[in-house]
Structure formats: structure tokens, C-alpha cells
Design an enzyme around this catalytic site. Structure first.
Site, PDB file in Angstrom:
ATOM      1  N   THR A   1       0.863  -1.125  -0.146  1.00  0.00           N
ATOM      2  CA  THR A   1       0.105   0.098   0.105  1.00  0.00           C
ATOM      3  C   THR A   1       0.829   1.147   0.084  1.00  0.00           C
ATOM      4  O   THR A   1       1.221   1.785  -1.234  1.00  0.00           O
ATOM      5  CB  THR A   1      -1.035   0.170   1.304  1.00  0.00           C
ATOM      6  OG1 THR A   1      -0.198  -0.233   2.422  1.00  0.00           O
ATOM      7  CG2 THR A   1      -2.163  -1.130   1.071  1.00  0.00           C
TER       8      THR A   1
ATOM      9  N   LYS B   1       4.178  -6.885   4.069  1.00  0.00           N
ATOM     10  CA  LYS B   1       3.693  -5.412   3.735  1.00  0.00           C
ATOM     11  C   LYS B   1       3.478  -4.575   5.038  1.00  0.00           C
ATOM     12  O   LYS B   1       2.935  -5.026   5.952  1.00  0.00           O
ATOM     13  CB  LYS B   1       2.887  -5.489   2.788  1.00  0.00           C
ATOM     14  CG  LYS B   1       1.530  -5.872   3.186  1.00  0.00           C
ATOM     15  CD  LYS B   1       0.446  -4.886   3.812  1.00  0.00           C
ATOM     16  CE  LYS B   1       0.410  -3.624   3.074  1.00  0.00           C
ATOM     17  NZ  LYS B   1      -0.073  -2.312   3.975  1.00  0.00           N
TER      18      LYS B   1
ATOM     19  N   THR C   1       1.988  -8.262  11.931  1.00  0.00           N
ATOM     20  CA  THR C   1       2.236  -7.158  11.380  1.00  0.00           C
ATOM     21  C   THR C   1       0.941  -6.985  10.443  1.00  0.00           C
ATOM     22  O   THR C   1      -0.129  -7.322  10.518  1.00  0.00           O
ATOM     23  CB  THR C   1       3.409  -7.367  10.524  1.00  0.00           C
ATOM     24  OG1 THR C   1       3.787  -6.150   9.581  1.00  0.00           O
ATOM     25  CG2 THR C   1       3.166  -8.487   9.373  1.00  0.00           C
TER      26      THR C   1
ATOM     27  N   GLU D   1       6.776   5.012   7.009  1.00  0.00           N
ATOM     28  CA  GLU D   1       6.486   5.977   6.484  1.00  0.00           C
ATOM     29  C   GLU D   1       7.215   7.462   6.755  1.00  0.00           C
ATOM     30  O   GLU D   1       7.286   7.674   7.713  1.00  0.00           O
ATOM     31  CB  GLU D   1       4.965   6.447   6.638  1.00  0.00           C
ATOM     32  CG  GLU D   1       4.109   5.423   6.011  1.00  0.00           C
ATOM     33  CD  GLU D   1       2.478   5.018   6.410  1.00  0.00           C
ATOM     34  OE1 GLU D   1       1.832   4.659   5.420  1.00  0.00           O
ATOM     35  OE2 GLU D   1       2.379   5.818   7.366  1.00  0.00           O
TER      36      GLU D   1
ATOM     37  N   ASN E   1       0.335  10.512   5.501  1.00  0.00           N
ATOM     38  CA  ASN E   1      -0.886   9.842   6.061  1.00  0.00           C
ATOM     39  C   ASN E   1      -1.867  11.106   5.879  1.00  0.00           C
ATOM     40  O   ASN E   1      -2.907  10.598   5.925  1.00  0.00           O
ATOM     41  CB  ASN E   1      -0.564   9.872   7.497  1.00  0.00           C
ATOM     42  CG  ASN E   1       0.078   8.533   7.614  1.00  0.00           C
ATOM     43  OD1 ASN E   1      -0.760   7.142   7.636  1.00  0.00           O
ATOM     44  ND2 ASN E   1       1.109   8.412   8.021  1.00  0.00           N
TER      45      ASN E   1
ATOM     46  N   SER F   1      -5.890  10.259  -1.098  1.00  0.00           N
ATOM     47  CA  SER F   1      -5.848  10.927  -2.266  1.00  0.00           C
ATOM     48  C   SER F   1      -5.676  10.327  -3.632  1.00  0.00           C
ATOM     49  O   SER F   1      -4.843   9.166  -3.480  1.00  0.00           O
ATOM     50  CB  SER F   1      -4.957  12.264  -2.234  1.00  0.00           C
ATOM     51  OG  SER F   1      -5.226  12.977  -1.201  1.00  0.00           O
TER      52      SER F   1
END
Length: 412
Positions: free
Chosen positions: A155, A181, A192, A279, A407, A412
Site C-alpha cells: 500500500t 507489507k 504485522t 512512512e 498520512n 488522495s
């Protein structure tokens, strides 16, 4: 960019006898991206799973828990883009319909299928698109499909995460290949975001179940990016039994010890890859907490440090504002902690400096030493609680500007 992590070499991802993987573009949430993965298992394969303890656990997690006890799992199906969590009874119906469609495609019973979803929470799964993509995923099934599958389950990940290893067990060469992932909403309370590890070893079901819980605690349950436990966390261990090693039943044997070490090694590498790809991460931090009365209080301290936005932003800036670490230790929840007895070190690249002792800054500590160490991409924080012999190791990353951007723009 991920912290000292690169895309896996497809040549190094080894096929596992008894496992075939296929991916397809189903348009689950966005067009023109691989977002559907089908995994077919040989008859007789044994499967163990651990799942999120989030009370809002996703519909596919609930279905997996219902199907696993039957002990005859033959297929896994994974979609990305939509998590199918917070979707109520319609979400459960969608997860069950997914299993029924896979079963029809492969000639199985619906309860022989495990469904997995990842992506946006609170949005309905477009099950009709998923079902329409299944024939293409089935046509793509192949033993060397790990590289494509590792990409298809992503993702917000910037890189695919997959690892292979081989080990000798019972005089046979055993292959293990796994993929995971995750990059955000990472503070597993079981495993996870999504992880899958397959081996051709022959392992008794009770041994497989116990081993998965043990290695998960030492790997995926020892990482954090942002302290958020996902609704969809799942880690699956598959043993196809194709290697002919003789069924592993004796957990005191040398063969089991070798197999356990290999499973743990792959699990840790997959878990650490998630943190390295956190991230917006720029730093990878190892938190070594020792001297505890039990492992759980060591983990409390480690997570207090690893979850602190103030600690994480200081590491991002390479600012040795290390009093933030002491503050986190102090609120970790150890009521009788003797702060005058504990010590804290900061280290990287073979260098380690004592930061705190006797309740304050170590006499030998110089801020320029802390600043130099914090420039490194990999940093270790070591804490001695001076209370006992227990220890725990956790892994986390820093918080950068990009974490907020990623985040804020997620949908979007």
C-alpha cells in the site's frame, strides 16, 4: 527513502515446493496496479495464523479465524486498496463471497480459503471487481511468483519486502520464503500488517502453531512505526510438507532448533523491513532494554521510547535532546523503578557512549558525541534497568515531515 533497505532480488527469492502465486490488476481501488494476489497450496499443507487483537478486527480476519480450525487450507487471497474493516455484516458477506469465488475458481470448498485485505478502513470492498480479477490471478499462478506477489500486496510501502533462506533439517534441504507489507499503522499486537512465510518442511500442526506464536512475539510483536495497531494484522506460516524431512514433532531436537532459528531469522528480517520502510523514515533504531525483572517490563520501556513522538522527532533531526528518552522511561509504567540505578547508552557503527547514570547526565557524556552518533542511519539505544536479568529488543524508526504528508494524503 527506506533506511538501508533495497528491493529484493527476484533471483534470490526461492520457490517453495507446494506453493504457487499469481497476481492481477483488479481495480480494487485504483486502476492499473497489481492489487490482487492468489496463493495456491498443495494438498496436505498445514497452516498456522496469528491475527490482530484490535476489537475492530477486519472482516477477512474474522473469516480467517473461522476457517483455520478446519485444518485443510488450500488457498489464500489478498487484496490491497480496501481493508474491508469497519464494514459490519456487509463486509463479512464480502469476505465470504471472496472465499466462495476462489473456491469455485480452484475447485475447493469455501472454508479451504483464507482471505486478507489491506488498505483504507471504513470503505466497502468492491467484491465484484475482486471476483472479476480472479481468473487472471489464477492464470498467473507459478512457483516463482514471490517477487510479483510481494509488490502486489503493497500500500504505502515504497519497496517490496521478501526474504528466502535454506537450512538442513532431517538430512534434507528446507526452503523458506516469506513476504510482508507495511509502512504505517504499525504497532502489532500479534503480528504485522500482512505477512506470509512458506516452507516445504513437514511440521506437525501443534508444533507449527506454537512456533508461529513464539517467533511472532520476537519479531513482528517487537516493532513499531507509529504505535497504531491495525485492524487487519495477520501473519501466516505455511508448511507444505514437500521436503520429505520427516514430520517435525520433537521441539527438543536439533532439527527443530535449526528450523526454528531459520523461521525466526526470516520473521525478524521481514519485520525489520517494515520499520526500515516506515512512512517517511530516515533512521532505524534498535532498542535494547536489559536488567528488567521480566521481559514484559523491558518491552514497556522499549515501547515507551519507541512510541514517543518527541524521541522520534529528535532522532529525525539528529538532535541529542536525550532527556526525552529518560522521560519516556519514567512514564513507561514501572512504579518502583530506581532511576538512580539505571543507565542509558547511545551507539552506532561500533561506537557507544554512556548518556545517563545516577539519575542524570553521565559525567563522561559530551553532547557532540551524541550528535555525531545520531547522524547515523542505524542507531542503538541501550538501557540497563538494573532490576534483574530479563531483556527485550525492539525496533522502531524516526518521525519525519513525510510521515505527516503521507498520512494526510493517504486517500488522495
Amino acid at each position: 527513502m527506506p533506511v538501508l533497505l533495497s528491493t529484493p532480488d527476484p533471483v534470490c527469492l526461492l520457490p517453495v515446493p507446494g506453493v504457487r502465486l499469481g497476481v492481477a490488476e483488479a481495480g480494487i481501488r485504483k486502476a492499473n496496479r497489481r492489487d490482487l494476489t492468489l496463493i495456491e497450496l498443495a494438498p496436505g499443507s498445514r497452516v498456522a495464523g496469528v491475527f490482530t487483537t484490535n476489537r475492530f478486527c477486519a472482516a477477512p480476519v474474522q473469516v480467517c479465524k473461522a476457517h483455520l480450525p478446519a485444518g485443510t487450507i488450500r488457498a489464500l487471497v489478498i487484496n490491497t486498496g480496501i481493508a474491508n474493516a469497519g464494514t459490519g455484516e456487509p463486509g463479512l458477506a464480502a469476505a465470504r463471497a471472496t472465499c466462495e469465488a476462489v473456491a469455485a475458481e480452484l475447485g475447493l470448498a469455501a472454508d479451504q480459503v483464507l482471505p486478507f485485505s489491506t488498505g483504507v478502513i471504513l470503505e466497502p470492498l468492491p467484491v465484484e471487481r475482486l471476483v472479476a480479477g480472479l481468473p487472471a490471478a489464477r492464470a498467473a499462478l507459478r512457483a516463482d511468483g514471490w517477487f510479483d506477489a510481494a509488490h502486489a500486496i503493497m500500500t504505502t510501502d515504497t519497496l517490496a519486502k521478501a526474504v528466502s533462506r535454506q537450512v538442513q533439517v532431517g538430512g534434507k534441504t528446507i526452503t523458506l520464503t516469506g513476504m510482508s507489507k507495511g509502512a504505517g499503522m504499525i504497532k502489532p499486537n500479534m503480528a504485522t500488517m500482512l505477512g506470509f512465510l512458506a516452507t516445504d518442511a513437514d511440521v506437525a500442526q501443534p508444533v507449527l502453531d506454537a512456533l508461529l506464536k513464539e517467533v511472532t512475539d520476537l519479531s513482528f510483536n517487537s516493532i513499531t512505526v507509529d504505535g497504531d495497531t491495525s485492524t487487519n494484522d495477520s501473519y501466516i506460516l505455511i508448511a507444505t510438507g514437500q521436503a520429505g524431512n520427516g514430520t517435525l514433532t520433537d521441539t527438543a531436537s536439533a532439527d527443530y532448533a535449526a528450523f526454528r532459528e531459520a523461521v525466526l531469522d526470516v520473521s525478524i528480517r521481514l519485520a525489520q523491513a517494515i520499520v526500515r520502510d516506515g512512512e517517511g523514515a530516515t533512521k532505524f533504531m534498535t532498542l535494547q532494554i536489559g536488567g528488567g525483572r521480566d521481559r514484559e517490563e523491558c518491552r514497556k520501556v522499549g515501547y515507551a521510547i519507541g512510541h514517543s513522538p518527541l524521541v522520534k522527532t529528535a532522532f529525525f533531526a539528529s538532535d541529542p535532546n536525550l532527556g526525552r528518552i529518560l522521560a519516556a522511561i519514567g512514564y513507561a509504567g514501572i512504579a518502583d523503578l530506581d532511576v538512580a540505578a539505571l543507565r542509558v547508552w547511545l551507539g552506532s557503527q561500533g561506537e557507544e557512549v554512556l548518556v545517563a547514570e545516577q539519575g542524570g547526565r553521565a559525567a563522561s557524556y559530551r553532547e557532540e558525541d551524541g550528535a555525531r552518533i545520531m547522524q547515523a542511519a542505524e542507531i542503538t539505544v541501550r538501557v540497563d534497568l538494573a532490576r534483574g536479568d530479563a531483556a527485550a529488543t525492539l525496533w522502531t524508526c524516526d518521525f519525519s515531515y513525510d510521515y505527516v504528508k503521507i498520512n494526510a494524503d493517504y486517500r488522495s
